[in-house]
Design a protein around this motif. Structure first.
Motif, PDB file in Angstrom:
ATOM      1  N   VAL A 252     -19.707   8.960  37.627  1.00 52.73           N
ATOM      2  CA  VAL A 252     -18.652   9.946  37.388  1.00 52.73           C
ATOM      3  C   VAL A 252     -17.957  10.211  38.717  1.00 52.73           C
ATOM      4  O   VAL A 252     -18.605  10.571  39.713  1.00 52.73           O
ATOM      5  CB  VAL A 252     -19.207  11.256  36.808  1.00 52.73           C
ATOM      6  N   TYR A 253     -16.651  10.031  38.722  1.00 50.67           N
ATOM      7  CA  TYR A 253     -15.843  10.238  39.924  1.00 50.67           C
ATOM      8  C   TYR A 253     -15.002  11.495  39.738  1.00 50.67           C
ATOM      9  O   TYR A 253     -14.179  11.570  38.818  1.00 50.67           O
ATOM     10  CB  TYR A 253     -14.934   9.037  40.168  1.00 50.67           C
ATOM     11  N   VAL A 254     -15.211  12.494  40.598  1.00 48.29           N
ATOM     12  CA  VAL A 254     -14.505  13.764  40.497  1.00 48.29           C
ATOM     13  C   VAL A 254     -13.355  13.777  41.493  1.00 48.29           C
ATOM     14  O   VAL A 254     -13.559  13.888  42.698  1.00 48.29           O
ATOM     15  CB  VAL A 254     -15.464  14.950  40.742  1.00 48.29           C
ATOM     16  N   ASP A 255     -12.151  13.636  40.970  1.00 51.68           N
ATOM     17  CA  ASP A 255     -10.924  13.546  41.766  1.00 51.68           C
ATOM     18  C   ASP A 255     -11.073  12.531  42.899  1.00 51.68           C
ATOM     19  O   ASP A 255     -10.742  12.797  44.052  1.00 51.68           O
ATOM     20  CB  ASP A 255     -10.495  14.908  42.314  1.00 51.68           C
TER      21      ASP A 255
ATOM     22  N   GLU B  27     -16.313  -0.494  31.099  1.00 45.84           N
ATOM     23  CA  GLU B  27     -16.216   0.674  30.211  1.00 45.84           C
ATOM     24  C   GLU B  27     -15.749   1.867  31.039  1.00 45.84           C
ATOM     25  O   GLU B  27     -16.557   2.548  31.672  1.00 45.84           O
ATOM     26  CB  GLU B  27     -17.571   0.957  29.556  1.00 45.84           C
ATOM     27  N   LEU B  28     -14.451   2.106  31.038  1.00 48.17           N
ATOM     28  CA  LEU B  28     -13.841   3.132  31.893  1.00 48.17           C
ATOM     29  C   LEU B  28     -13.172   4.200  31.044  1.00 48.17           C
ATOM     30  O   LEU B  28     -12.417   3.895  30.111  1.00 48.17           O
ATOM     31  CB  LEU B  28     -12.799   2.498  32.816  1.00 48.17           C
ATOM     32  N   GLU B  29     -13.441   5.452  31.395  1.00 47.30           N
ATOM     33  CA  GLU B  29     -12.777   6.595  30.775  1.00 47.30           C
ATOM     34  C   GLU B  29     -12.084   7.392  31.868  1.00 47.30           C
ATOM     35  O   GLU B  29     -12.670   7.644  32.932  1.00 47.30           O
ATOM     36  CB  GLU B  29     -13.780   7.482  30.042  1.00 47.30           C
ATOM     37  N   ILE B  30     -10.852   7.796  31.614  1.00 51.40           N
ATOM     38  CA  ILE B  30     -10.108   8.641  32.541  1.00 51.40           C
ATOM     39  C   ILE B  30      -9.733   9.921  31.807  1.00 51.40           C
ATOM     40  O   ILE B  30      -9.114   9.878  30.743  1.00 51.40           O
ATOM     41  CB  ILE B  30      -8.841   7.926  33.058  1.00 51.40           C
ATOM     42  N   THR B  31     -10.145  11.040  32.360  1.00 48.28           N
ATOM     43  CA  THR B  31      -9.852  12.326  31.749  1.00 48.28           C
ATOM     44  C   THR B  31      -9.317  13.280  32.805  1.00 48.28           C
ATOM     45  O   THR B  31      -9.583  13.100  34.005  1.00 48.28           O
ATOM     46  CB  THR B  31     -11.113  12.912  31.080  1.00 48.28           C
ATOM     47  N   GLY B  32      -8.551  14.266  32.385  1.00 48.84           N
ATOM     48  CA  GLY B  32      -7.916  15.164  33.339  1.00 48.84           C
ATOM     49  C   GLY B  32      -8.538  16.544  33.372  1.00 48.84           C
ATOM     50  O   GLY B  32      -9.070  17.040  32.380  1.00 48.84           O
ATOM     51  N   LEU B  33      -8.491  17.152  34.539  1.00 49.39           N
ATOM     52  CA  LEU B  33      -8.860  18.555  34.731  1.00 49.39           C
ATOM     53  C   LEU B  33      -7.783  19.142  35.633  1.00 49.39           C
ATOM     54  O   LEU B  33      -7.793  18.918  36.844  1.00 49.39           O
ATOM     55  CB  LEU B  33     -10.237  18.684  35.374  1.00 49.39           C
TER      56      LEU B  33
ATOM     57  N   CYS C 193      -7.888  15.280  38.953  1.00 55.96           N
ATOM     58  CA  CYS C 193      -7.342  16.636  39.053  1.00 55.96           C
ATOM     59  C   CYS C 193      -5.923  16.644  39.614  1.00 55.96           C
ATOM     60  O   CYS C 193      -5.035  17.285  39.054  1.00 55.96           O
ATOM     61  CB  CYS C 193      -8.246  17.498  39.929  1.00 55.96           C
ATOM     62  N   GLU C 194      -5.710  15.958  40.711  1.00 57.09           N
ATOM     63  CA  GLU C 194      -4.398  15.974  41.357  1.00 57.09           C
ATOM     64  C   GLU C 194      -3.394  15.055  40.659  1.00 57.09           C
ATOM     65  O   GLU C 194      -2.204  15.342  40.616  1.00 57.09           O
ATOM     66  CB  GLU C 194      -4.533  15.558  42.814  1.00 57.09           C
ATOM     67  N   VAL C 195      -3.866  13.935  40.151  1.00 60.58           N
ATOM     68  CA  VAL C 195      -3.014  12.951  39.482  1.00 60.58           C
ATOM     69  C   VAL C 195      -3.229  13.071  37.982  1.00 60.58           C
ATOM     70  O   VAL C 195      -4.373  13.169  37.514  1.00 60.58           O
ATOM     71  CB  VAL C 195      -3.363  11.522  39.957  1.00 60.58           C
ATOM     72  N   ALA C 196      -2.155  13.065  37.210  1.00 56.61           N
ATOM     73  CA  ALA C 196      -2.270  13.142  35.756  1.00 56.61           C
ATOM     74  C   ALA C 196      -3.034  11.933  35.231  1.00 56.61           C
ATOM     75  O   ALA C 196      -2.855  10.818  35.736  1.00 56.61           O
ATOM     76  CB  ALA C 196      -0.885  13.200  35.122  1.00 56.61           C
ATOM     77  N   PRO C 197      -3.897  12.120  34.235  1.00 56.10           N
ATOM     78  CA  PRO C 197      -4.690  10.995  33.741  1.00 56.10           C
ATOM     79  C   PRO C 197      -3.849   9.830  33.234  1.00 56.10           C
ATOM     80  O   PRO C 197      -4.216   8.666  33.434  1.00 56.10           O
ATOM     81  CB  PRO C 197      -5.546  11.611  32.630  1.00 56.10           C
ATOM     82  N   ASP C 198      -2.724  10.107  32.591  1.00 59.55           N
ATOM     83  CA  ASP C 198      -1.862   9.019  32.120  1.00 59.55           C
ATOM     84  C   ASP C 198      -1.301   8.220  33.288  1.00 59.55           C
ATOM     85  O   ASP C 198      -1.154   6.993  33.192  1.00 59.55           O
ATOM     86  CB  ASP C 198      -0.716   9.566  31.267  1.00 59.55           C
ATOM     87  N   ASP C 199      -0.988   8.905  34.388  1.00 63.06           N
ATOM     88  CA  ASP C 199      -0.457   8.203  35.563  1.00 63.06           C
ATOM     89  C   ASP C 199      -1.526   7.312  36.184  1.00 63.06           C
ATOM     90  O   ASP C 199      -1.247   6.164  36.572  1.00 63.06           O
ATOM     91  CB  ASP C 199       0.051   9.204  36.600  1.00 63.06           C
ATOM     92  N   LEU C 200      -2.753   7.820  36.280  1.00 57.79           N
ATOM     93  CA  LEU C 200      -3.825   7.001  36.844  1.00 57.79           C
ATOM     94  C   LEU C 200      -4.127   5.822  35.930  1.00 57.79           C
ATOM     95  O   LEU C 200      -4.322   4.688  36.400  1.00 57.79           O
ATOM     96  CB  LEU C 200      -5.080   7.846  37.052  1.00 57.79           C
ATOM     97  N   ALA C 201      -4.145   6.057  34.628  1.00 51.66           N
ATOM     98  CA  ALA C 201      -4.388   4.966  33.680  1.00 51.66           C
ATOM     99  C   ALA C 201      -3.317   3.894  33.800  1.00 51.66           C
ATOM    100  O   ALA C 201      -3.607   2.692  33.686  1.00 51.66           O
ATOM    101  CB  ALA C 201      -4.448   5.515  32.261  1.00 51.66           C
ATOM    102  N   ALA C 202      -2.079   4.310  34.041  1.00 54.31           N
ATOM    103  CA  ALA C 202      -1.002   3.339  34.206  1.00 54.31           C
ATOM    104  C   ALA C 202      -1.201   2.505  35.462  1.00 54.31           C
ATOM    105  O   ALA C 202      -0.917   1.295  35.465  1.00 54.31           O
ATOM    106  CB  ALA C 202       0.345   4.053  34.250  1.00 54.31           C
ATOM    107  N   MET C 203      -1.690   3.111  36.527  1.00 50.90           N
ATOM    108  CA  MET C 203      -1.963   2.371  37.757  1.00 50.90           C
ATOM    109  C   MET C 203      -3.062   1.338  37.539  1.00 50.90           C
ATOM    110  O   MET C 203      -2.989   0.220  38.062  1.00 50.90           O
ATOM    111  CB  MET C 203      -2.353   3.342  38.865  1.00 50.90           C
TER     112      MET C 203
END
Length: 228
Positions: free
Chosen positions: A85-88, A192-198, A166-176
């Motif tokens: 789990v990677y936090v920001d 198996e990667l999940e990207i979620t936002g806080l 947290c700083e980057v929107a999850p959709d933006d990171l997923a696009a990268m």
């Protein structure tokens, strides 16, 4: 699950206290660690030692500068790590480093002044939060910020991973990641990667511990079986 929490730069194990309460309430066993060592490899070795000492396979959670460290530890013990789990943060690319531009004072990197951070980084950081971080802050050894990342075992890519951004929107990171940008090469390779936002700043351990704990609990919840 046995969850090892590794704090980011300038923080020690106590920064996870609020998050750890949420994880324990959900039934997880939690060990928060304080990083030690004067080089990146020494600090990674300390994490690997905690993985080896755990009574069962573990979940590694890394915040900020500790993200690449837990990735490197998992690279050395892929058969002992159930989930990352990677936090920001994210596992930096081979040969990269956390940040070799941070100001060094007598071989160490102190917490920078608040005016160097972008607005998304300090979102939700009240005066009380800032004072708390300043009180906690321990200067980082310069080599931990600038030593290169290195990996060796492709089995690391089979470990499920969750990024709580947290700083980057999850959709933006997923696009990268979808665009195979070089700086997220390690995320691109995860099977198996999940990207979620806080939506908070770079220190959710302080600004949103309950919400962060809930996101981690959700990331570790059993997935429905296909067809059920």
């Amino acid at each position: 699950m046995y969850v090892i929490l590794v704090p980011g730069f300038w923080l020690d194990a106590s920064a996870w206290d609020g998050v750890a309460r949420v994880l324990r309430a959900a039934g997880h066993t939690v060990e928060a660690v304080t990083r030690t060592g004067d080089t990146l490899d020494e600090q990674v070795a300390g994490i690997v030692a905690r993985v080896d000492a755990a009574p069962e396979s573990v979940v590694l959670v890394g915040h900020s500068g500790a993200g690449p460290m837990v990735a490197m530890a998992a690279d050395q013990r892929p058969d002992r790590v159930l989930h990352l789990v990677y936090v920001d943060t994210f596992p930096g690319p081979q040969g990269g480093c956390v940040n070799d531009e941070l100001p060094v004072v007598d071989g160490r990197v102190p917490l920078p002044s608040w005016d160097v951070w972008d607005a998304p980084t300090v979102r939700d950081m009240t005066d009380e939060h800032r004072a708390d971080l300043e009180r906690r802050a321990v200067p980082e050894p310069a080599r931990v910020t600038s030593d290169p990342f290195h990996y060796a075992d492709p089995a690391r890519h089979r470990i499920p991973a969750t990024v709580i951004t947290c700083e980057v929107a999850p959709d933006d990171l997923a696009a990268m990641v979808a665009d195979h940008q070089a700086w997220v090469a390690e995320l691109v390779a995860v099977e198996e990667l999940e990207i979620t936002g806080l939506p908070t700043g770079h220190w959710p351990l302080l600004t949103a511990p309950d919400e962060l704990g809930a996101r981690i609990v959700q990331a570790l919840a059993p997935r429905p079986t296909a067809g059920v």
